[in-house]
Design a protein around this motif. Structure first.
Motif, short mmCIF file in Angstrom:
data_model
loop_
_atom_site.label_atom_id
_atom_site.label_comp_id
_atom_site.label_asym_id
_atom_site.label_seq_id
_atom_site.Cartn_x
_atom_site.Cartn_y
_atom_site.Cartn_z
N ILE A 13 0.86 -1.18 0.00
CA ILE A 13 0.00 0.00 0.00
C ILE A 13 0.89 1.23 0.00
O ILE A 13 1.74 1.38 0.88
CB ILE A 13 -0.93 0.01 1.23
CG1 ILE A 13 -1.81 -1.24 1.23
CG2 ILE A 13 -1.76 1.28 1.27
CD1 ILE A 13 -2.60 -1.44 2.51
N ASP A 14 0.73 2.08 -0.99
CA ASP A 14 1.47 3.33 -1.08
C ASP A 14 0.56 4.44 -0.53
O ASP A 14 -0.31 4.94 -1.24
CB ASP A 14 1.86 3.61 -2.52
CG ASP A 14 2.72 4.85 -2.68
OD1 ASP A 14 2.78 5.66 -1.73
OD2 ASP A 14 3.33 5.01 -3.75
N GLN A 15 0.76 4.77 0.73
CA GLN A 15 -0.12 5.74 1.38
C GLN A 15 0.12 7.15 0.84
O GLN A 15 -0.79 7.97 0.84
CB GLN A 15 0.07 5.72 2.88
CG GLN A 15 -0.43 4.42 3.50
CD GLN A 15 -0.27 4.41 5.02
OE1 GLN A 15 0.43 5.24 5.59
NE2 GLN A 15 -0.89 3.45 5.65
N ASN A 17 0.82 8.07 -2.33
CA ASN A 17 0.07 8.25 -3.58
C ASN A 17 -1.36 7.77 -3.48
O ASN A 17 -2.16 7.98 -4.40
CB ASN A 17 0.76 7.48 -4.72
CG ASN A 17 2.10 8.08 -5.08
OD1 ASN A 17 2.27 9.30 -5.00
ND2 ASN A 17 3.04 7.25 -5.47
N GLY A 18 -1.71 7.09 -2.39
CA GLY A 18 -3.07 6.59 -2.21
C GLY A 18 -3.42 5.45 -3.15
O GLY A 18 -4.53 5.38 -3.65
N THR A 19 -2.43 4.57 -3.38
CA THR A 19 -2.67 3.45 -4.29
C THR A 19 -2.28 2.14 -3.63
O THR A 19 -1.50 2.11 -2.68
CB THR A 19 -1.86 3.60 -5.59
OG1 THR A 19 -0.48 3.75 -5.26
CG2 THR A 19 -2.31 4.78 -6.41
N VAL A 20 -2.85 1.06 -4.15
CA VAL A 20 -2.54 -0.28 -3.69
C VAL A 20 -2.00 -1.06 -4.88
O VAL A 20 -2.61 -1.05 -5.95
CB VAL A 20 -3.79 -1.00 -3.12
CG1 VAL A 20 -3.45 -2.42 -2.70
CG2 VAL A 20 -4.36 -0.22 -1.95
N TYR A 21 -0.87 -1.71 -4.71
CA TYR A 21 -0.27 -2.52 -5.75
C TYR A 21 -0.37 -3.98 -5.36
O TYR A 21 0.10 -4.37 -4.29
CB TYR A 21 1.20 -2.13 -5.96
CG TYR A 21 1.38 -0.71 -6.42
CD1 TYR A 21 1.31 -0.39 -7.77
CD2 TYR A 21 1.59 0.31 -5.50
CE1 TYR A 21 1.46 0.92 -8.18
CE2 TYR A 21 1.74 1.62 -5.91
CZ TYR A 21 1.68 1.91 -7.26
OH TYR A 21 1.82 3.21 -7.67
N VAL A 46 -15.01 2.62 -1.58
CA VAL A 46 -14.37 3.82 -2.12
C VAL A 46 -15.23 5.05 -1.84
O VAL A 46 -14.72 6.10 -1.44
CB VAL A 46 -14.08 3.66 -3.63
CG1 VAL A 46 -13.70 4.99 -4.26
CG2 VAL A 46 -12.97 2.64 -3.85
N HIS A 50 -14.13 8.23 0.45
CA HIS A 50 -14.16 9.58 -0.10
C HIS A 50 -15.03 10.50 0.76
O HIS A 50 -14.65 11.65 1.04
CB HIS A 50 -14.68 9.55 -1.54
CG HIS A 50 -14.65 10.89 -2.20
ND1 HIS A 50 -13.48 11.52 -2.56
CD2 HIS A 50 -15.65 11.73 -2.55
CE1 HIS A 50 -13.76 12.69 -3.10
NE2 HIS A 50 -15.08 12.83 -3.11
#
Length: 66
Positions: A13-15, A17-21, A46, A50
Motif C-alpha cells: 500500500i502506497d499511502q 500516492n493513495g494506491t494499492v499494488y 471507495v 471519499h
C-alpha cells in the motif's frame, strides 16, 4: 489489509500516492455474480472513504491545508 495479513494477496500500500499494488493473488475461481458483488463492495468502500475524507477536510481545514 486483512487479505495482505493472511497472505491471500501480496503487494503493498502506497499511502503517499493513495494506491494499492497487488503482485500476486491466491488462485480462486469466481463466477460473474461473485465478481460483480466484489466490484459493488469495492465501489461502496471507495465512496465511504471519499465521504470520510471530505468530512475530515471540512472539519479540519487548517490541518489538511498544504
Amino acid at each position: 489489509m486483512k487479505s495482505l495479513s493472511v497472505h491471500l494477496i501480496e503487494g503493498f500500500i502506497d499511502q503517499v500516492n493513495g494506491t494499492v499494488y497487488i503482485s500476486w493473488a491466491q488462485p480462486r475461481v469466481l463466477g460473474i455474480p461473485q465478481i460483480k458483488s466484489l466490484r459493488d463492495q469495492l465501489d461502496s468502500w471507495v465512496d465511504k472513504v471519499h465521504t470520510t475524507l471530505l468530512s475530515v477536510e471540512a472539519e479540519t481545514p487548517d490541518l489538511v491545508a498544504a
